[in-house]
Each structure stands twice: as structure tokens, then as C-alpha cells.
Design a protein around this motif. Structure first.
Motif, PDB file in Angstrom:
ATOM      1  N   ALA A 255     -10.265  -9.484   0.738  1.00  0.00           N
ATOM      2  CA  ALA A 255      -9.006 -10.010  -0.260  1.00  0.00           C
ATOM      3  C   ALA A 255      -7.984  -8.658  -0.163  1.00  0.00           C
ATOM      4  N   LYS A 256      -8.252  -7.639  -0.944  1.00  0.00           N
ATOM      5  CA  LYS A 256      -7.459  -6.548  -0.578  1.00  0.00           C
ATOM      6  C   LYS A 256      -6.959  -6.218   1.004  1.00  0.00           C
ATOM      7  N   LEU A 257      -7.846  -5.800   1.577  1.00  0.00           N
ATOM      8  CA  LEU A 257      -7.507  -6.276   3.033  1.00  0.00           C
ATOM      9  C   LEU A 257      -6.207  -7.114   3.840  1.00  0.00           C
ATOM     10  N   ARG A 258      -7.178  -8.004   3.235  1.00  0.00           N
ATOM     11  CA  ARG A 258      -6.247  -9.351   4.025  1.00  0.00           C
ATOM     12  C   ARG A 258      -4.664  -8.881   3.399  1.00  0.00           C
ATOM     13  N   GLN A 259      -4.906  -8.716   1.922  1.00  0.00           N
ATOM     14  CA  GLN A 259      -2.666  -8.702   1.759  1.00  0.00           C
ATOM     15  C   GLN A 259      -2.302  -7.296   2.295  1.00  0.00           C
ATOM     16  N   ALA A 260      -3.004  -6.446   2.677  1.00  0.00           N
ATOM     17  CA  ALA A 260      -2.735  -5.539   3.581  1.00  0.00           C
ATOM     18  C   ALA A 260      -2.570  -5.593   4.975  1.00  0.00           C
ATOM     19  N   GLY A 261      -2.496  -6.765   5.668  1.00  0.00           N
ATOM     20  CA  GLY A 261      -2.016  -7.049   6.613  1.00  0.00           C
ATOM     21  C   GLY A 261      -3.334  -7.090   7.950  1.00  0.00           C
TER      22      GLY A 261
END
Length: 359
Positions: A255-261
Motif C-alpha cells: 500500500a505504501k509503495l502504491r502511494q509512492a507511485g
């Protein structure tokens, strides 16, 4: 590490292996690896599988150990999930949990004056934290000011027994802020980025001060204790479901990676590459030779100890020594000649020197 868990489960279910232990839910300790140096030592918890991979342990080692092949570190003698790698300073993981704490303290005593300022990582579970060896180890680390990082991986279960309110850090009236004078740092072990920041600060402090530290890493155990256990007997469906939905560090990290693009296609590629690497390691381990049984377990002694020229039988002439004095003289010679030799034990200090006066 999660893919290794998956394949180990499959191998056990189809009868190729007999026992496995999962690290699912504990993977965020891998965030420690980037803060360690080649000179640091690791005495890991048996769920530290992601940390072992991050340290550089060969993926095949997991399957060689699981399948008891001749290529396994213990050549088939070790329980599955318990690793070691001398080249990576990964100490031999202990089956009697808690013993690693005392051993970690001993290693720290040996390396504390190394100019590269190495530290020793000691991973333990919340249940293990109450064992006498752990309490003794922490006490010695405090008394002797040793650079040991104790990380308690707190999934709140000692196999099937809950540990809330029953440990040195979780007391009946709430969490403790210190133990034996050491501040206790708490971190959300479900979030690898939070772990990364916490580990970085604490490791830097241990490395600089050469003093011990304690981190309690709150995690979720996402599976049964081992394949020999069934956690549905002692955990509610809601508890298990909530752990998997909110406490999985891989889902949190994705989820954090998706938020980071990072796109889903990127994540899918990573999963595919990981699956391919793990499958190749599994295939190699399945093709490996089995250990050769030997009926004589005695190791060969080096020639320096067995050659007749090295024997000093004496002839009854000259100065006579009793056994106590001979032992003392040998110890004294080694202590004078080698600064790496240390005597450890109870009641061995000068001027008395143990019960029989040898030291």
C-alpha cells in the motif's frame, strides 16, 4: 521470505518434508538489515526469515535445511528453520529458544572493543522473553555495558498462551518504559517503514555508546505456530481475520509503495521474479544429495594434538606439580600469550579463584 513459507508448506503437505515454521507477519524485521555492517553479528529468532534473506542468506539454504540435504548447513542434523552462515556472521540459531540471548552477550563481550564498533543482534519472542537465560543475558549486558540489540518480536502468543500482562515489558498495569535501566523502544512491526526508522536510530545509538538496547516490535502471527499446531483451536475467527487484514507487513508495504507511485504492474513483476528465484532454489534442493550416514561420529583430532613428538610424559624428575597447579599454569600461559582468551564462570575472580583455587 513469504514465498519461501508458501513453498515449504507445499513441500510438507505433500510429504517431502516433515516440519516447517513460518515467519509470516514478522517480515518487517528485514528493515534492520540496511543498518547493519559486515562486522555485526546476528543471533536470530526462528521467524527472522525475511531478515536472513535481507542479510544475504542463500534462498536454497532454507530448502536444504527443510529437506535435510547434504548441502544444508547442518547436513541434515538441524531442525527446519534454524540456520547459520559463518561468512555472514549469522550465528547458529538455537532450538532451545532463549539460549541465543546468553550466546549473543558472549559474542558482544568478545567484539565490543573492535575498532569498527560492531553490534550483536539478538532476536527473541515474547514468550521466550521470560526465560531465565534471557533475563540473565540482559542483566549481564547492563552490568558489563555490552553492545547488544535485543529485539522482542511480540505477537502476544507464546504458542497458544497469551502473553499480554505477563512479560517484563507488558505488566499487569500496562507497558513498562524500561527494564534493568534500559529504555524500552516500542515499534509497530506491521509497518516496515516505521521499523526502518526505529531500527536506524537505536542501532546508531548502540554502535556509538557500546551499550545494550531493547526494542519491542509488535507484530501479528499470521499462521499457526508451526505445521504441527492449529491456531483455530485457541484463536477466534475474528482475531485471525483481523490479523491477516490489518497486520500483514507485506500488504502494508504494498500500500505504501502504491502511494509512492509504484504501479500494480511493478508489484506483479516483483512477485513473479521472487517466485522464479524461490522455485529455482526449491528445484536445486530437491535434486541435492542426501547426507551419508556415518556410524562413527568422532571428529579427527589435529596432528598437533596426536603426534608423539607433542607428548610430554615427564620422567619423574624436576619440579612436581599437582593437577590444580598444572591447570592454573596452563590457563595463566594462555591468558598471558593471547589477549583473546577470557575465563568466564562463577566465583573465579582473584584473589580466591573458584572453589578449588585454580583460577
Amino acid at each position: 521470505a513469504r514465498e519461501i513459507d508458501k513453498v515449504e508448506k507445499e513441500l510438507t503437505n505433500r510429504g517431502d518434508a516433515f516440519f516447517y515454521v513460518s515467519g509470516a507477519g514478522h517480515e518487517a524485521t528485514a528493515a534492520l538489515a540496511s543498518h547493519l555492517t559486515a562486522d555485526d553479528w546476528l543471533h536470530c529468532h526462528y521467524r527472522d526469515r525475511a531478515l536472513l534473506v535481507a542479510r544475504g542468506l542463500n534462498i536454497r539454504s532454507f530448502f536444504d535445511t527443510l529437506l535435510c540435504t547434504d548441502a544444508a548447513p547442518g547436513r541434515g542434523r538441524r531442525m527446519s528453520g534454524f540456520m547459520n552462515d559463518p561468512a555472514l556472521n549469522i550465528l547458529s540459531m538455537v532450538t532451545p529458544t532463549g539460549n541465543n540471548a546468553l550466546q549473543a552477550v558472549g559474542v558482544a563481550a568478545a567484539v565490543r572493543n573492535n575498532p569498527n564498533n560492531p553490534i550483536v543482534y539478538c532476536g527473541i519472542g515474547d514468550g521466550t522473553s521470560q526465560q531465565g537465560e534471557v533475563l540473565e543475558a540482559i542483566g549481564e549486558a547492563v552490568r558489563d555495558q555490552l553492545p547488544v540489540l535485543f529485539v522482542v518480536q511480540n505477537n502476544r502468543l507464546a504458542i497458544s498462551t497469551t502473553t499480554d500482562g505477563k512479560t517484563f515489558f507488558s505488566l499487569p498495569d500496562g507497558d513498562s518504559d524500561s527494564f534493568y535501566g534500559i529504555d524500552i523502544h516500542y515499534v509497530n512491526g506491521r509497518d516496515p517503514l516505521e521499523c526502518h526508522d526505529c531500527f536506524g536510530d537505536v542501532v546508531a545509538n548502540v554502535r556509538e555508546t557500546r551499550k545494550p538496547a531493547i526494542i519491542v516490535c509488535n507484530v501479528e502471527r499470521l499462521t499457526s505456530h508451526t505445521n504441527a499446531d492449529d491456531h483455530t483451536i485457541y484463536r477466534s475467527e475474528e482475531d485471525i481475520r483481523n490479523a491477516r487484514e490489518t497486520g500483514d507487513p507485506i500488504l502494508v508495504m504494498e500500500a505504501k509503495l502504491r502511494q509512492a507511485g509504484i504501479t500494480d504492474d511493478n508489484l506483479k513483476l516483483i512477485r513473479t521474479q521472487v517466485a522464479d528465484q524461490v522455485a529455482a532454489a526449491e528445484e536445486d534442493a530437491l535434486a541435492a544429495e542426501n547426507p551419508t550416514a556415518k556410524m562413527d561420529a568422532k571428529s579427527l583430532l589435529p596432528v598437533e594434538l596426536t603426534h608423539p613428538s607433542k607428548e610430554k610424559p615427564g620422567n619423574g624428575e624436576g619440579k612436581q606439580l599437582n593437577m590444580k597447579d598444572a591447570l592454573r599454569q596452563v590457563l595463566e600461559n594462555h591468558l598471558r600469550a593471547d589477549p583473546g582468551v577470557t575465563l568466564m564462570g562463577e566465583d573465579i575472580e582473584d584473589p580466591k579463584g573458584d572453589v578449588f583455587g585454580v583460577t
